[in-house]
Design an enzyme around this catalytic site. Structure first.
Site, PDB file in Angstrom:
ATOM      1  N   ARG A 114       0.860  -1.192   0.000  1.00 14.44           N
ATOM      2  CA  ARG A 114       0.000   0.000   0.000  1.00 14.44           C
ATOM      3  C   ARG A 114       0.896   1.242   0.000  1.00 14.44           C
ATOM      4  O   ARG A 114       1.993   1.220   0.582  1.00 14.44           O
ATOM      5  CB  ARG A 114      -0.893   0.033   1.247  1.00 14.44           C
ATOM      6  CG  ARG A 114      -2.031  -0.954   1.206  1.00 14.44           C
ATOM      7  CD  ARG A 114      -3.138  -0.508   0.237  1.00 14.44           C
ATOM      8  NE  ARG A 114      -4.258  -1.430   0.212  1.00 14.44           N
ATOM      9  CZ  ARG A 114      -4.434  -2.420  -0.684  1.00 14.44           C
ATOM     10  NH1 ARG A 114      -3.538  -2.610  -1.635  1.00 14.44           N
ATOM     11  NH2 ARG A 114      -5.495  -3.188  -0.632  1.00 14.44           N
ATOM     12  N   HIS A 156      -1.381   0.971  -9.821  1.00 13.37           N
ATOM     13  CA  HIS A 156      -2.084   0.039  -8.922  1.00 13.37           C
ATOM     14  C   HIS A 156      -2.801  -1.055  -9.722  1.00 13.37           C
ATOM     15  O   HIS A 156      -4.015  -1.218  -9.628  1.00 13.37           O
ATOM     16  CB  HIS A 156      -3.087   0.788  -8.027  1.00 13.37           C
ATOM     17  CG  HIS A 156      -3.465  -0.025  -6.806  1.00 13.37           C
ATOM     18  ND1 HIS A 156      -3.794   0.548  -5.601  1.00 13.37           N
ATOM     19  CD2 HIS A 156      -3.559  -1.363  -6.606  1.00 13.37           C
ATOM     20  CE1 HIS A 156      -4.081  -0.407  -4.719  1.00 13.37           C
ATOM     21  NE2 HIS A 156      -3.946  -1.578  -5.319  1.00 13.37           N
TER      22      HIS A 156
HETATM   23  P1  NDP Z   1      -2.355 -11.923   4.169  1.00  5.80           P
HETATM   24  O1  NDP Z   1      -3.178 -11.414   5.287  1.00  5.80           O
HETATM   25  O2  NDP Z   1      -2.666 -13.265   3.615  1.00  5.80           O
HETATM   26  O3  NDP Z   1      -0.807 -11.946   4.620  1.00  5.80           O
HETATM   27  C1  NDP Z   1      -0.235 -10.898   5.336  1.00  5.80           C
HETATM   28  C2  NDP Z   1       1.212 -11.242   5.663  1.00  5.80           C
HETATM   29  O4  NDP Z   1       1.832 -10.059   6.225  1.00  5.80           O
HETATM   30  C3  NDP Z   1       1.360 -12.359   6.700  1.00  5.80           C
HETATM   31  O5  NDP Z   1       2.491 -13.153   6.394  1.00  5.80           O
HETATM   32  C4  NDP Z   1       1.605 -11.587   8.007  1.00  5.80           C
HETATM   33  O6  NDP Z   1       2.388 -12.271   8.975  1.00  5.80           O
HETATM   34  C5  NDP Z   1       2.429 -10.405   7.482  1.00  5.80           C
HETATM   35  N1  NDP Z   1       2.365  -9.279   8.423  1.00  5.80           N
HETATM   36  C6  NDP Z   1       1.284  -8.560   8.808  1.00  5.80           C
HETATM   37  N2  NDP Z   1       1.636  -7.632   9.727  1.00  5.80           N
HETATM   38  C7  NDP Z   1       2.966  -7.774   9.902  1.00  5.80           C
HETATM   39  C8  NDP Z   1       3.916  -7.130  10.740  1.00  5.80           C
HETATM   40  N3  NDP Z   1       3.560  -6.135  11.571  1.00  5.80           N
HETATM   41  N4  NDP Z   1       5.200  -7.548  10.692  1.00  5.80           N
HETATM   42  C9  NDP Z   1       5.581  -8.561   9.875  1.00  5.80           C
HETATM   43  N5  NDP Z   1       4.722  -9.219   9.043  1.00  5.80           N
HETATM   44  C10 NDP Z   1       3.435  -8.834   9.079  1.00  5.80           C
HETATM   45  O7  NDP Z   1      -2.412 -10.803   3.030  1.00  5.80           O
HETATM   46  P2  NDP Z   1      -2.253 -11.006   1.439  1.00  5.80           P
HETATM   47  O8  NDP Z   1      -0.990 -11.750   1.204  1.00  5.80           O
HETATM   48  O9  NDP Z   1      -3.498 -11.528   0.834  1.00  5.80           O
HETATM   49  O10 NDP Z   1      -2.137  -9.485   0.952  1.00  5.80           O
HETATM   50  C11 NDP Z   1      -1.131  -8.645   1.462  1.00  5.80           C
HETATM   51  C12 NDP Z   1      -1.313  -7.228   0.960  1.00  5.80           C
HETATM   52  O11 NDP Z   1      -0.934  -7.123  -0.412  1.00  5.80           O
HETATM   53  C13 NDP Z   1      -2.747  -6.683   0.981  1.00  5.80           C
HETATM   54  O12 NDP Z   1      -3.156  -6.309   2.276  1.00  5.80           O
HETATM   55  C14 NDP Z   1      -2.589  -5.474   0.080  1.00  5.80           C
HETATM   56  O13 NDP Z   1      -2.072  -4.402   0.861  1.00  5.80           O
HETATM   57  C15 NDP Z   1      -1.519  -5.931  -0.930  1.00  5.80           C
HETATM   58  N6  NDP Z   1      -2.103  -6.194  -2.259  1.00  5.80           N
HETATM   59  C16 NDP Z   1      -1.802  -5.346  -3.281  1.00  5.80           C
HETATM   60  C17 NDP Z   1      -2.320  -5.550  -4.544  1.00  5.80           C
HETATM   61  C18 NDP Z   1      -1.932  -4.686  -5.695  1.00  5.80           C
HETATM   62  O14 NDP Z   1      -2.573  -4.741  -6.754  1.00  5.80           O
HETATM   63  N7  NDP Z   1      -0.886  -3.892  -5.601  1.00  5.80           N
HETATM   64  C19 NDP Z   1      -3.274  -6.644  -4.812  1.00  5.80           C
HETATM   65  C20 NDP Z   1      -3.474  -7.517  -3.670  1.00  5.80           C
HETATM   66  C21 NDP Z   1      -2.929  -7.284  -2.438  1.00  5.80           C
HETATM   67  P3  NDP Z   1       1.851 -13.615   9.703  1.00  5.80           P
HETATM   68  O15 NDP Z   1       2.017 -14.705   8.658  1.00  5.80           O
HETATM   69  O16 NDP Z   1       2.778 -13.797  10.851  1.00  5.80           O
HETATM   70  O17 NDP Z   1       0.414 -13.369  10.075  1.00  5.80           O
END
Ligand code: NDP
Length: 313
Positions: A228, A276
């Protein structure tokens, strides 16, 4: 069960029409007519009008149209008991993997240098390095990160992955070296040449891509930013590119979208940008998320893809 379409900025009926028509026998889709409707428990939403929650007091779940829930969590007046549901679409993750691989290979194979050489009609072989010599670190190893990691590993790139929590089980098929927490981040940064941001936007991750993090990246490292816009301290990135510490950056997401025409990112020689468009959730995935959510509400269960509101993703 009824589901209302709530958006001030998008015509959700037009965007998702055929997919919603395909589930109309199981879920009645209602347009927002500005009235008060206490009988509707479910909404598909993107930037809903501020008075929406007052006019739909019976809402129990709010479905996003994409993978992230941050924009719904930021809605003013969001009731605390409402489940926020995101879309988990394997085809979207597949598209993300292709998009990230394009940038990683572009850095490894020096696509930008070939483009420069072509403009000068210069036949110059660049002796690209092997993928095995270009380790890729993933910030976030969830639905998107795992698919990206699998694709990069097949292409021969060493994959490192950072998450919030320590993995509780070891998956023998997992191609990534795993890291977590602050110490894990330092270790991963020092070992990665390309860094891919796939984090959700939360209070903890906002502004994470800043000067302090760039300093801990290897000299000549490359950033792929697909999380983001609010993850990135924009002036810090420009400084890290201008002083030569970072080799370049691919940016797909921005704090202000559309990116204003005067923004320095447009013309910076070290930046490749896209509007995006790394990947989108498909309309069919949105429709099946609505169906699964309505089924869960009917059965008194938590919707399967509801996020944890306390942790923010
Ligand atoms: P998920 O919820 O499946 O995965 C999130 C990951 O981030 C997990 O591994 C989680 O760790 C980790 N995480 C969250 N908070 C922290 C933190 N504070 N420190 C370290 N690691 C952290 O999300 P998705 O993979 O589905 O999507 C991720 C993001 O990608 C979306 O929220 C969006 O912002 C972005 N996105 C962008 C798109 C684009 O077109 N540019 C399209 C789709 C998504 P843990 O495994 O330990 O829970």
């Amino acid at each position: 069960m009824r589901c209302v379409l709530l958006s001030e900025t998008l015509d959700l009926r037009r965007l998702f029409g055929p997919a919603l028509a395909g589930i109309a026998d199981r879920l009645e889709i209602v347009d927002d007519d500005g009235g008060v409707r206490p009988d509707i428990p479910l909404a598909l939403a993107w930037k809903p009008a501020p008075d929406s929650f007052a006019r739909y007091p019976g809402l129990r779940a709010l479905c996003s149209i994409g993978a992230g829930a941050d924009s719904l969590l930021a809605c003013p007046g969001l009731p605390s008991a409402l489940d926020i549901v995101r879309v988990v679409d394997p085809h979207q993750a597949e598209a993300m993997a292709g998009f990230v691989a394009w940038h990683v290979i572009g850095h490894q194979r020096r696509f930008a240098d070939y483009a420069t050489n072509q403009r000068a009609a210069a036949w110059r072989r660049l002796n690209p390095r092997r993928p095995g010599d270009v380790p890729v670190g993933l910030l976030g190893y969830g639905h998107m990160g795992r698919r990206v990691g699998a694709a990069l590993a097949v292409l021969g790139f060493p994959v490192l992955a950072w998450g919030r929590t320590e993995p509780t089980t070891v998956d023998p098929g997992d191609p990534a070296a795993r890291f977590h927490g602050a110490a894990g981040l330092d270790a991963m940064l020092s070992r990665s040449e390309v860094l891919v941001n796939l984090l959700p936007l939360t209070a903890e991750t906002s502004g994470i891509l800043d000067a302090g993090l760039f300093r801990r990246m290897r000299p000549g490292a490359y950033l792929v930013q697909v999380g983001r816009g609010e993850h990135l301290a924009e002036t810090d990135l420009i400084a890290a590119l201008d002083d030569g510490h970072l080799a370049g950056a691919a940016l797909d997401v921005f704090a202000t979208e559309p990116l204003p025409a005067h923004h320095p990112f447009w013309r910076h020689p070290g930046i490749t940008l896209t509007p995006h468009e790394a990947c989108e959730a498909g309309p069919e995935a949105v429709a099946s998320t609505l169906l699964a959510t309505s089924r869960a509400l009917r059965e008194g269960r938590r919707p399967p893809d509801a996020i944890d509101r306390a942790r923010g993703y």
